[in-house]
Design an enzyme around this catalytic site. Structure first.
Site, mmCIF file in Angstrom:
data_model
loop_
_atom_site.group_PDB
_atom_site.id
_atom_site.type_symbol
_atom_site.label_atom_id
_atom_site.label_comp_id
_atom_site.label_asym_id
_atom_site.label_seq_id
_atom_site.Cartn_x
_atom_site.Cartn_y
_atom_site.Cartn_z
ATOM 1 N N GLU A 163 12.812 22.956 -25.058
ATOM 2 C CA GLU A 163 12.134 23.056 -26.357
ATOM 3 C C GLU A 163 11.988 24.525 -26.766
ATOM 4 O O GLU A 163 12.206 24.884 -27.921
ATOM 5 C CB GLU A 163 10.737 22.425 -26.278
ATOM 6 C CG GLU A 163 10.700 20.915 -26.422
ATOM 7 C CD GLU A 163 10.852 20.459 -27.880
ATOM 8 O OE1 GLU A 163 11.087 21.306 -28.762
ATOM 9 O OE2 GLU A 163 10.725 19.253 -28.132
ATOM 10 N N SER A 187 -9.432 22.595 -27.768
ATOM 11 C CA SER A 187 -10.805 22.148 -28.010
ATOM 12 C C SER A 187 -11.432 21.421 -26.822
ATOM 13 O O SER A 187 -12.597 21.629 -26.504
ATOM 14 C CB SER A 187 -10.845 21.255 -29.254
ATOM 15 O OG SER A 187 -9.964 20.155 -29.102
ATOM 16 N N CYS A 208 1.157 22.353 -40.266
ATOM 17 C CA CYS A 208 1.327 20.960 -39.849
ATOM 18 C C CYS A 208 0.870 20.050 -40.981
ATOM 19 O O CYS A 208 0.237 20.493 -41.927
ATOM 20 C CB CYS A 208 0.548 20.655 -38.575
ATOM 21 S SG CYS A 208 1.206 19.200 -37.714
ATOM 22 N N TYR A 248 -11.409 29.356 -28.743
ATOM 23 C CA TYR A 248 -12.684 29.241 -29.450
ATOM 24 C C TYR A 248 -13.747 30.110 -28.789
ATOM 25 O O TYR A 248 -14.836 30.276 -29.329
ATOM 26 C CB TYR A 248 -13.131 27.767 -29.484
ATOM 27 C CG TYR A 248 -12.080 26.862 -30.101
ATOM 28 C CD1 TYR A 248 -11.951 26.763 -31.484
ATOM 29 C CD2 TYR A 248 -11.187 26.143 -29.301
ATOM 30 C CE1 TYR A 248 -10.970 25.958 -32.054
ATOM 31 C CE2 TYR A 248 -10.207 25.329 -29.857
ATOM 32 C CZ TYR A 248 -10.098 25.242 -31.238
ATOM 33 O OH TYR A 248 -9.127 24.459 -31.799
ATOM 34 N N LYS A 258 4.419 21.871 -26.818
ATOM 35 C CA LYS A 258 3.125 21.262 -27.144
ATOM 36 C C LYS A 258 3.123 19.833 -26.630
ATOM 37 O O LYS A 258 3.963 19.023 -27.009
ATOM 38 C CB LYS A 258 2.899 21.284 -28.656
ATOM 39 C CG LYS A 258 1.590 20.618 -29.065
ATOM 40 C CD LYS A 258 1.330 20.728 -30.557
ATOM 41 C CE LYS A 258 0.052 20.004 -30.924
ATOM 42 N NZ LYS A 258 -0.216 20.089 -32.369
ATOM 43 N N LYS A 261 0.911 24.741 -25.051
ATOM 44 C CA LYS A 261 -0.343 24.105 -25.455
ATOM 45 C C LYS A 261 -0.425 22.701 -24.902
ATOM 46 O O LYS A 261 0.537 21.960 -25.044
ATOM 47 C CB LYS A 261 -0.405 24.069 -26.985
ATOM 48 C CG LYS A 261 -1.629 23.394 -27.534
ATOM 49 C CD LYS A 261 -1.528 23.284 -29.029
ATOM 50 C CE LYS A 261 -2.724 22.499 -29.528
ATOM 51 N NZ LYS A 261 -2.625 22.188 -30.921
HETATM 52 C C1 PBG Z 1 -2.218 19.873 -35.331
HETATM 53 C C2 PBG Z 1 -2.921 20.581 -34.242
HETATM 54 C C3 PBG Z 1 -3.672 20.057 -33.170
HETATM 55 C C4 PBG Z 1 -4.218 21.133 -32.506
HETATM 56 C C5 PBG Z 1 -3.771 22.287 -33.146
HETATM 57 N N1 PBG Z 1 -2.953 21.920 -34.201
HETATM 58 C C6 PBG Z 1 -4.023 18.674 -32.775
HETATM 59 C C7 PBG Z 1 -3.004 17.646 -32.583
HETATM 60 O O1 PBG Z 1 -1.832 17.909 -32.329
HETATM 61 O O2 PBG Z 1 -3.412 16.484 -32.723
HETATM 62 C C8 PBG Z 1 -5.138 21.049 -31.324
HETATM 63 C C9 PBG Z 1 -6.076 22.180 -31.157
HETATM 64 C C10 PBG Z 1 -7.210 21.946 -30.239
HETATM 65 O O3 PBG Z 1 -7.387 20.861 -29.637
HETATM 66 O O4 PBG Z 1 -7.994 22.885 -30.091
HETATM 67 N N2 PBG Z 1 -0.954 19.412 -35.041
HETATM 68 ZN ZN ZN Z 2 -0.190 17.898 -36.662
#
Ligand code: PBG
Ligand code: ZN
Length: 326
Positions: free
Chosen positions: A233, A274, A120, A313, A195, A248
């Site tokens: 998707e 997270s 990303c 995690y 996502k 996700k």
């Molecule tokens: C980046 C990304 C994100 C997460 C994983 N890859 C954050 C976002 O999309 O802002 C989130 C992971 C997490 O919250 O543990 N695109």
């Molecule tokens: Zn990103």
């Protein structure tokens, strides 16, 4: 058959019997542990709102990898904190970018560790968005080239699998083509297919310093109200060449995990993000819930919903608790 002949409680009388008829089991093989790679040497800096998770430099991360391998957690997904950021996220696809250095360090010392990389732009762009900005919005098609370059540079550094999380249209095809052309036809793509634009990413964005400087991600990440769109998707990613598809976040989207598993014959991953982690940790620290039982029940729930792979995690703790269950 009905009561009193039918008595479901008969099979719940002993732990042995309960285990014998248990439909869903969790194993260490299901787990991927996210790690954050940062510049410097000797760095082990705990992330706020994610107790037990750290920013690691490319030397200290080896101690964590070693511990994971000892526990039987054999896969990690890497995120990077670059030295500097710019408009076009150069650090994401630089040959000596922070993730590329992390991969090389890990694979040199522990070739048996399965290294996945998050693909990303948001950790590397000065504006914190997941692609190139044109006017007020993220410009889809020019971003594809940068994502493809990023994935290829990860494969060249030794990554075992790449995981695009940007939610641009067409990125799986662009990445597949770049990998194939670069001699990495055997490198799998785990696509963050469904996502959602989620508040649960809060602690991660602090950890990865990747919050958008303006606006939000709702023009590219999915609307939380949509389930059928998740199938669309996912279908697009499957057609473009995804090897594993991901849902996700996980906890608030168990129905999506289930639907995706029903609709497709590829392995399904889910990301226990997270914010989900932070909620459990905070409640446990207050003595309000039993952390071990809560986490293990949640992991089992992901698997029961249909997840084959869980990014979490909690991975190291889960591995320890699985050992104790024997
Ligand atoms: C980046 C990304 C994100 C997460 C994983 N890859 C954050 C976002 O999309 O802002 C989130 C992971 C997490 O919250 O543990 N695109
Ligand atoms: Zn990103």
């Amino acid at each position: 058959m009905q009561f009193p002949t039918a008595r479901p409680r008969r099979l719940r009388q002993t732990e042995t019997l309960r285990r014998m008829v248990r439909e869903t089991v969790l194993t260490k093989n299901d787990l991927i542990m996210p790690l954050f790679v940062a510049p410097g040497k000797g760095v082990k800096h705990e992330i706020s709102a994610m107790p037990g998770n750290y920013h690691w430099s490319t030397d200290t991360i080896l101690t964590e990898i070693e511990e994971m391998l000892k526990l039987g957690v054999r896969s990690t997904i890497l995120f990077g904190l670059p030295e500097s950021k710019d408009e076009i996220g150069t650090g994401a696809y630089h040959e000596h970018g922070i993730v590329q250095q992390g991969i090389r360090a890990i694979k040199a010392r522990f070739p048996e560790m399965h290294v996945v990389t998050d693909v990303c732009m948001c950790e590397y762009t000065s504006h914190g968005h997941c692609g190139i900005i044109k006017g007020e919005t993220v410009d889809n098609d020019p971003t594809l080239d940068l994502l493809a370059r990023t994935a290829l540079s990860h494969a060249e550094a030794g990554a075992d699998m790449v995981a695009p999380s940007d939610m641009m249209d067409g990125r799986v095809a662009a990445i597949r083509e770049a990998l194939d052309r670069g001699g990495f036809a055997a490198t799998p793509i785990m696509a963050y297919s469904a996502k959602y634009a989620s508040a649960y990413y809060g602690p991660f964005r602090v950890a990865a310093d990747s919050a958008p400087a303006f606006g939000d991600r709702r023009s590219y990440q999915m609307d939380p109200g949509n389930a059928r769109e998740a199938l669309r998707e996912t279908e697009l990613d499957v057609m473009e060449g995804a090897d594993i598809v991901m849902v996700k976040p996980a906890l608030a989207y168990m129905d999506i995990i289930y639907r995706v598993k029903e609709a497709f014959d590829l392995p399904v991953a889910c990301y226990n993000v997270s914010g989900e982690f932070a909620m459990v940790k905070a409640a446990a620290a207050n003595g309000w819930i039993d952390e071990r039982r809560t986490v293990m029940e949640t992991m089992l729930g992901f698997k029961r919903a249909g997840a084959d792979v869980i990014l979490t995690y909690h991975a190291k703790d889960v591995a320890r608790w699985l050992d104790e269950e024997r």
